[in-house]
Design an enzyme around this catalytic site. Sequence first.
Site, PDB file in Angstrom:
ATOM      1  N   GLY A  15       0.535  -0.713   0.072  1.00  0.00           N
ATOM      2  CA  GLY A  15       0.304  -0.014  -0.047  1.00  0.00           C
ATOM      3  C   GLY A  15       1.291   1.179   0.204  1.00  0.00           C
ATOM      4  O   GLY A  15       0.362   2.468  -0.620  1.00  0.00           O
ATOM      5  N   SER A  61      -5.289   0.887   5.911  1.00  0.00           N
ATOM      6  CA  SER A  61      -4.751   0.454   5.957  1.00  0.00           C
ATOM      7  C   SER A  61      -4.913  -0.234   3.801  1.00  0.00           C
ATOM      8  O   SER A  61      -5.509  -1.150   3.558  1.00  0.00           O
ATOM      9  CB  SER A  61      -4.562  -1.466   6.523  1.00  0.00           C
ATOM     10  N   THR A  62      -4.284   0.464   4.023  1.00  0.00           N
ATOM     11  CA  THR A  62      -3.832   0.897   2.340  1.00  0.00           C
ATOM     12  C   THR A  62      -3.126  -0.700   1.788  1.00  0.00           C
ATOM     13  O   THR A  62      -4.279  -1.690   0.232  1.00  0.00           O
ATOM     14  CB  THR A  62      -3.482   2.064   1.314  1.00  0.00           C
ATOM     15  N   CYS A  63      -2.206  -1.228   2.620  1.00  0.00           N
ATOM     16  CA  CYS A  63      -1.939  -2.385   2.344  1.00  0.00           C
ATOM     17  C   CYS A  63      -2.506  -3.197   2.145  1.00  0.00           C
ATOM     18  O   CYS A  63      -1.987  -4.722   1.112  1.00  0.00           O
ATOM     19  CB  CYS A  63      -0.664  -2.691   2.924  1.00  0.00           C
ATOM     20  N   MET A  64      -4.320  -3.322   2.850  1.00  0.00           N
ATOM     21  CA  MET A  64      -4.948  -4.639   2.367  1.00  0.00           C
ATOM     22  C   MET A  64      -5.764  -4.025   2.372  1.00  0.00           C
ATOM     23  O   MET A  64      -7.003  -4.923   1.997  1.00  0.00           O
ATOM     24  CB  MET A  64      -5.685  -4.892   4.604  1.00  0.00           C
TER      25      MET A  64
END
Length: 332
Positions: free
Chosen positions: A1, A298-301
């Site tokens: 993210g 949570s941009t990575c998820m």
Amino acid sequence: GVFKEFLDDLIKEAFDPKNAEDKSKNAPPPLFVVSPIEALYVNTGAESTHGRNNNILTHYEFLGRVLGKAVYESILVEPQFCLPFLNQLLGKQNTLDDLKNLDPEYYKHLSSLKKMDDKEFKNLGLTFEMTTTNRGGSKTVEIIPGGSSMHVTKENVIRYVHLLSHRRLNVEAAMQTRAFLRGFRDLIPAPWVRLFSSYELQKLISGDDSVKGIDVANLKGVIQYNGGYHPTQPVIQWLWEIMDEFTPDQQRKFLKFMTSCSRQPLLGFGALVPLPCIQKIRLRDDEIGAAVKLPTSSTCMNLLKLPDYKTKQTLKDKLLYAIEAGAGFELT
């Protein structure tokens, strides 16, 4: 993210043609400028403005590598390139007909020359030369050896038109384009993209621009719920109503806030890994008014952490504040 957001912001800044508005003597020239059809193309004056003994070509190579990384990772970015530049990325030679995809007015004037007679050519006094203008001034060059003494006539006008378009499309920015291509092909070898047309390559870079904003129905159909949320709850129904009310720009800001990328995937939101999800954040009874938490992510998820607001207006106000803030990635 975090990496996606960094790459998206880097490309947006690096390809920003607004840098061309700085006319000060010491300001570096923009690497890309806007064509008459509002698409990006190589600044042919960048190399000549700085001279040959500088690292301007390494900047183009670096940008080529950055764009190649975005394509390799399927990260859709904002820049819209003119088709003649994309043709060169595909290893194709531009022709006269491609000039209309760079400068339609110039193409129209060149094409009109083919209908003129010898008397009109004599009045125009055209020779096999071309004048270019940039921040370093204007420069006239011959498009063939001895072109300054060769007049354009009805017999040689076809040759003149094709030579002029060839120089404009394939020669003027050749050094910068080759440097960009070296970087791009470090990540994307030529055989990988040769089957694509320039239109298709643009879609690989920035997605389907015919979709304004995002496809809310597609996102709604694949999104997951966590922490106690389910589709029938009022706050979730309010969210989708608000998303439909958002402008295309606000929808893209929401998508960037949630996934770090403002462009929806070419294959739809079902192609995101992991699938987008909304997680419930419970509010305490004493959290009211300005003290109510903002949504986070949570941009990575691809995860939106959404408090269970009590009214639709509170949800809209807090969501707009969060996505318009443009705070970038943070630890939460």
